[in-house]
Design a protein around this motif. Sequence first.
Motif, PDB file in Angstrom:
ATOM      1  N   SER A   1       0.896  -1.116   0.054  1.00  0.00           N
ATOM      2  CA  SER A   1       0.136   0.095  -0.080  1.00  0.00           C
ATOM      3  C   SER A   1       0.812   1.440  -0.040  1.00  0.00           C
ATOM      4  O   SER A   1       0.737   2.209  -0.781  1.00  0.00           O
ATOM      5  CB  SER A   1      -0.789  -0.033   1.063  1.00  0.00           C
ATOM      6  N   ASP A   2       1.950   1.300   0.815  1.00  0.00           N
ATOM      7  CA  ASP A   2       2.864   2.383   0.868  1.00  0.00           C
ATOM      8  C   ASP A   2       3.487   2.670  -0.612  1.00  0.00           C
ATOM      9  O   ASP A   2       3.626   3.786  -0.891  1.00  0.00           O
ATOM     10  CB  ASP A   2       4.022   2.232   1.933  1.00  0.00           C
ATOM     11  N   GLN A   3       3.822   1.584  -1.035  1.00  0.00           N
ATOM     12  CA  GLN A   3       4.426   1.582  -2.351  1.00  0.00           C
ATOM     13  C   GLN A   3       3.598   2.211  -3.502  1.00  0.00           C
ATOM     14  O   GLN A   3       3.887   3.115  -4.435  1.00  0.00           O
ATOM     15  CB  GLN A   3       4.847   0.215  -3.098  1.00  0.00           C
ATOM     16  N   GLU A   4       2.293   1.925  -3.523  1.00  0.00           N
ATOM     17  CA  GLU A   4       1.316   2.456  -4.386  1.00  0.00           C
ATOM     18  C   GLU A   4       0.954   4.004  -4.010  1.00  0.00           C
ATOM     19  O   GLU A   4       0.538   4.640  -5.037  1.00  0.00           O
ATOM     20  CB  GLU A   4      -0.209   1.807  -4.150  1.00  0.00           C
ATOM     21  N   LYS A   5       1.207   4.454  -2.693  1.00  0.00           N
ATOM     22  CA  LYS A   5       1.037   6.019  -2.415  1.00  0.00           C
ATOM     23  C   LYS A   5       2.259   6.612  -2.783  1.00  0.00           C
ATOM     24  O   LYS A   5       1.978   8.099  -3.074  1.00  0.00           O
ATOM     25  CB  LYS A   5       0.773   6.241  -0.923  1.00  0.00           C
ATOM     26  N   ILE A   6       3.218   6.233  -3.257  1.00  0.00           N
ATOM     27  CA  ILE A   6       4.604   6.862  -3.707  1.00  0.00           C
ATOM     28  C   ILE A   6       4.378   7.515  -4.959  1.00  0.00           C
ATOM     29  O   ILE A   6       3.839   6.915  -5.866  1.00  0.00           O
ATOM     30  CB  ILE A   6       5.631   6.079  -3.561  1.00  0.00           C
ATOM     31  N   GLN A   7       4.482   8.801  -5.358  1.00  0.00           N
ATOM     32  CA  GLN A   7       4.573   9.256  -6.636  1.00  0.00           C
ATOM     33  C   GLN A   7       5.714   8.810  -7.452  1.00  0.00           C
ATOM     34  O   GLN A   7       6.849   9.277  -7.206  1.00  0.00           O
ATOM     35  CB  GLN A   7       4.757  10.791  -6.688  1.00  0.00           C
ATOM     36  N   VAL A   8       5.241   7.789  -8.296  1.00  0.00           N
ATOM     37  CA  VAL A   8       6.301   7.133  -8.873  1.00  0.00           C
ATOM     38  C   VAL A   8       6.720   7.727 -10.427  1.00  0.00           C
ATOM     39  O   VAL A   8       5.853   8.237 -11.029  1.00  0.00           O
ATOM     40  CB  VAL A   8       5.851   5.674  -9.319  1.00  0.00           C
ATOM     41  N   LYS A   9       8.095   8.060 -10.445  1.00  0.00           N
ATOM     42  CA  LYS A   9       8.397   8.754 -11.567  1.00  0.00           C
ATOM     43  C   LYS A   9       8.455   8.010 -12.630  1.00  0.00           C
ATOM     44  O   LYS A   9       8.476   8.374 -14.045  1.00  0.00           O
ATOM     45  CB  LYS A   9       9.651   9.633 -11.229  1.00  0.00           C
ATOM     46  N   SER A  10       9.001   6.674 -12.597  1.00  0.00           N
ATOM     47  CA  SER A  10       9.648   5.948 -13.612  1.00  0.00           C
ATOM     48  C   SER A  10       8.323   5.336 -14.203  1.00  0.00           C
ATOM     49  O   SER A  10       7.457   4.592 -13.583  1.00  0.00           O
ATOM     50  CB  SER A  10      10.677   4.814 -13.183  1.00  0.00           C
ATOM     51  N   GLU A  11       8.203   5.271 -15.349  1.00  0.00           N
ATOM     52  CA  GLU A  11       7.125   4.379 -16.213  1.00  0.00           C
ATOM     53  C   GLU A  11       7.391   2.828 -15.933  1.00  0.00           C
ATOM     54  O   GLU A  11       6.306   2.179 -15.923  1.00  0.00           O
ATOM     55  CB  GLU A  11       7.269   4.589 -17.715  1.00  0.00           C
ATOM     56  N   ARG A  12       8.614   2.504 -15.918  1.00  0.00           N
ATOM     57  CA  ARG A  12       9.036   1.045 -15.745  1.00  0.00           C
ATOM     58  C   ARG A  12       8.230   0.664 -14.486  1.00  0.00           C
ATOM     59  O   ARG A  12       7.749  -0.179 -14.172  1.00  0.00           O
ATOM     60  CB  ARG A  12      10.577   0.745 -15.597  1.00  0.00           C
ATOM     61  N   ALA A  13       8.801   1.499 -13.193  1.00  0.00           N
ATOM     62  CA  ALA A  13       8.102   1.223 -11.801  1.00  0.00           C
ATOM     63  C   ALA A  13       6.593   0.983 -11.880  1.00  0.00           C
ATOM     64  O   ALA A  13       5.957   0.262 -11.106  1.00  0.00           O
ATOM     65  CB  ALA A  13       8.589   2.124 -10.770  1.00  0.00           C
ATOM     66  N   LYS A  14       6.009   2.185 -12.624  1.00  0.00           N
ATOM     67  CA  LYS A  14       4.419   1.905 -12.507  1.00  0.00           C
ATOM     68  C   LYS A  14       4.082   0.779 -13.221  1.00  0.00           C
ATOM     69  O   LYS A  14       3.006   0.059 -12.682  1.00  0.00           O
ATOM     70  CB  LYS A  14       3.845   3.089 -13.576  1.00  0.00           C
ATOM     71  N   LYS A  15       4.731   0.073 -14.427  1.00  0.00           N
ATOM     72  CA  LYS A  15       4.267  -0.802 -14.803  1.00  0.00           C
ATOM     73  C   LYS A  15       4.541  -2.293 -14.066  1.00  0.00           C
ATOM     74  O   LYS A  15       3.608  -3.147 -14.098  1.00  0.00           O
ATOM     75  CB  LYS A  15       5.018  -1.327 -16.412  1.00  0.00           C
ATOM     76  N   LEU A  16       5.518  -2.206 -13.176  1.00  0.00           N
ATOM     77  CA  LEU A  16       5.634  -3.374 -12.270  1.00  0.00           C
ATOM     78  C   LEU A  16       4.842  -3.323 -11.199  1.00  0.00           C
ATOM     79  O   LEU A  16       4.570  -4.485 -10.900  1.00  0.00           O
ATOM     80  CB  LEU A  16       7.222  -3.165 -11.672  1.00  0.00           C
ATOM     81  N   LEU A  17       4.425  -2.217 -10.715  1.00  0.00           N
ATOM     82  CA  LEU A  17       3.472  -2.090  -9.664  1.00  0.00           C
ATOM     83  C   LEU A  17       2.188  -2.642 -10.137  1.00  0.00           C
ATOM     84  O   LEU A  17       1.299  -3.292  -9.420  1.00  0.00           O
ATOM     85  CB  LEU A  17       3.255  -0.690  -9.051  1.00  0.00           C
ATOM     86  N   THR A  18       1.980  -2.182 -11.420  1.00  0.00           N
ATOM     87  CA  THR A  18       0.434  -2.624 -11.989  1.00  0.00           C
ATOM     88  C   THR A  18       0.435  -4.066 -11.944  1.00  0.00           C
ATOM     89  O   THR A  18      -0.433  -4.946 -11.871  1.00  0.00           O
ATOM     90  CB  THR A  18       0.249  -1.856 -13.369  1.00  0.00           C
ATOM     91  N   ARG A  19       1.538  -4.905 -12.703  1.00  0.00           N
ATOM     92  CA  ARG A  19       1.849  -6.087 -13.097  1.00  0.00           C
ATOM     93  C   ARG A  19       1.722  -6.796 -11.736  1.00  0.00           C
ATOM     94  O   ARG A  19       1.025  -8.010 -11.847  1.00  0.00           O
ATOM     95  CB  ARG A  19       3.044  -6.604 -13.736  1.00  0.00           C
ATOM     96  N   ARG A  20       2.322  -6.434 -10.836  1.00  0.00           N
ATOM     97  CA  ARG A  20       2.489  -6.951  -9.269  1.00  0.00           C
ATOM     98  C   ARG A  20       1.156  -7.372  -8.767  1.00  0.00           C
ATOM     99  O   ARG A  20       0.603  -8.284  -8.086  1.00  0.00           O
ATOM    100  CB  ARG A  20       3.415  -6.265  -8.229  1.00  0.00           C
TER     101      ARG A  20
END
Length: 676
Positions: free
Chosen positions: A459-478
């Motif tokens: 949940s904390d990971q989802e609240k962080i303003q992620v700058k990297s598009e790669r990180a966003k994709k990994l979070l979504t896939r996870r």
Amino acid sequence: MKLLKVKLFNFRQFYGAQTIAFSCDAKKNVTLVHAENGVGKTTLLNAIRWCFYGEVTNRFEAKDQILNFEAAAEKDPLASVEVTFEHEGRTYIVERHSSYRNGNGRGEMSLSAYSVDKNGSMHQLEAPDTFVNSVVPRAMAKYFFFDGEHAETFSSETNSRAVGQAIRDMLGCNVIEAAIQDLEYAARQYGNQLSDIPGEGELKLLAGRLKEFEEKQQHGKDRVVELIADKERLDDQIEEITSQLRQAEGARHIQRERDEKTRRLRAVQDGIKTAEQNVIRWVGAKTLPLVSRKLASETLSFIDEESLKGRIPSPYNEEFVQGLLKAELCVCGRELKPATPQWKLVADLLKKASNAELMRRVVRARTRIGVLKELRADAPRLLEAEQHRIASLAAEEKELEQAIGELGTQLKKLPIEEIAERERARQQLNEKRDEVIAKIGQYKLAVEQLDRSIRGVRSDQEKIQVKSERAKKLLTRRDVAQQGADLLRALLQQHEIDARQRIESIINEILEKTARRDYRFRFRDNFALDLTYADGKAVPKSEGENQLMSLAFISALVQFSMERSSKKDTPFFVPGTIAPLVLDSPFGKLDKRYKKDTASFVPQMASQVVLLLSSSQGDDDVVAVLSPYVGSEYVLISENRGPLGRKSEDEIVLRGKRRATSLFNRPRNLTRIEEV
């Protein structure tokens, strides 16, 4: 699937080529095979399992000694089993060979499968293992090809895990369980990859914490599995000593009394658990009426007072008043000209008039408040009843625990040293078992706490303003992978609940026809088989009743699988199957009456039934009950090279004909299959 025939070649006792053809008649669906102990009944059962899966039952001795001794002495290195069967309108042959040419005593196995067309031509199938598993899945096979001689162990107090596994096997859970594991693994891998992304410091820190929590959680899960296995080993050891005490002269009556009190203790503990669950449900259902007492009272008073003051619209219908004004005609027949004093008086009624929706809301509010008042009045009585039940059961639990402890002390003080020593060993094992159970609870609690921590980090990971598009994709896939695993797990749990309820129902239908008394069957939370009287008291089961309940359980599994075979709405589960039921020694521990009653329902256990019976099990009464359903019948003859000597001659009377089942001074030691 229907068995047509089995051909054995140099398989264990069966020298040379030997064949059994099975009855495929819908009405005479039973094939009977008579044989005395040690002649080859269990070998026949295992021949089919070995042919299909290359494995045998757990209690089959000398598992690697497949080649017949006489054949080996004659330098014939080949043993084989060939099974011919029908499946979905087509004929197939599956054959497994074992070659002992290598000289190391271990056979080299090979499996082949063929389809047979209408002209009798055979066409070899690719991937024979996969084909066999699609007909009767390996996980389900042990319940269709069943060693009934040890059936009573299924209903023993220590076998709950095997019972639960049997239900999951018949439910075809292996695919969905593998999918859950794969999705959770994928979710972890996506989470771990977050720590490799540059420029995301906080995300990297959280990814490290997440990995640590997940590794600890997996360790905890592994330890739970190990500890459960330890507990089951201790359960087996305790049960073995307890069984010895039941048979020991001088301890028998004490152990039987302890067994009865232990069963009653379990029933009481189950009752306490049920009552505590009822209290939890009470909190969910009755808290609102109790805490809303003042609010409900004030709301009802407000509605009444506002209605009295005219602030809540009175029951003038808005549509009716509008109709009068539009028609310019009063109900008394006078004209209502616009802007006249009379017209204004009627128009003022709109200020208090209600429309249909508004009136429905007022009625619903009054009704709901009335329901809350009724629930509030009933709530204290229900809570008091459950609290009284818990207190009463807790007192009985304490008394039973004390009584069981005193009986154990009596056993330890018996003058027979062997019995006293067994009881001391039993109590030591019980102490170890209690320690293991406590550790299981600790690890399960730790796993649950780590699960909450893992979800918190995600949940904390989802609240962080992620700058990297790669990180966003990994979070979504996870998240997608984890949500998929959670969804499948919930689906699996619901199907397990439904399966338990259906199997319970089938077993109770069988017991209603076969049991002497008015018994009730149910699964405990841990899948243990529980038998009670109609009043809820535990039944002190004999070996015969354990055997009957285990056979009823196997029958219910087979029927449940047949029902599932026609369902097409469970894509995540391996479909059920329709297969023959091959039972070795199903009536072992049953008395005469139970044998007859059980024999009467055996033909209905499956569309095709093969019974392997000794003379003590297949007596005249049993054969008479089965006779209308028997389509094929065989006897196994033991041929011996040595002389009769002082040994008694074995014989069996079948269809009015006396047959010798042991022959002597023969060229070889072997078992021969003879059709009746």
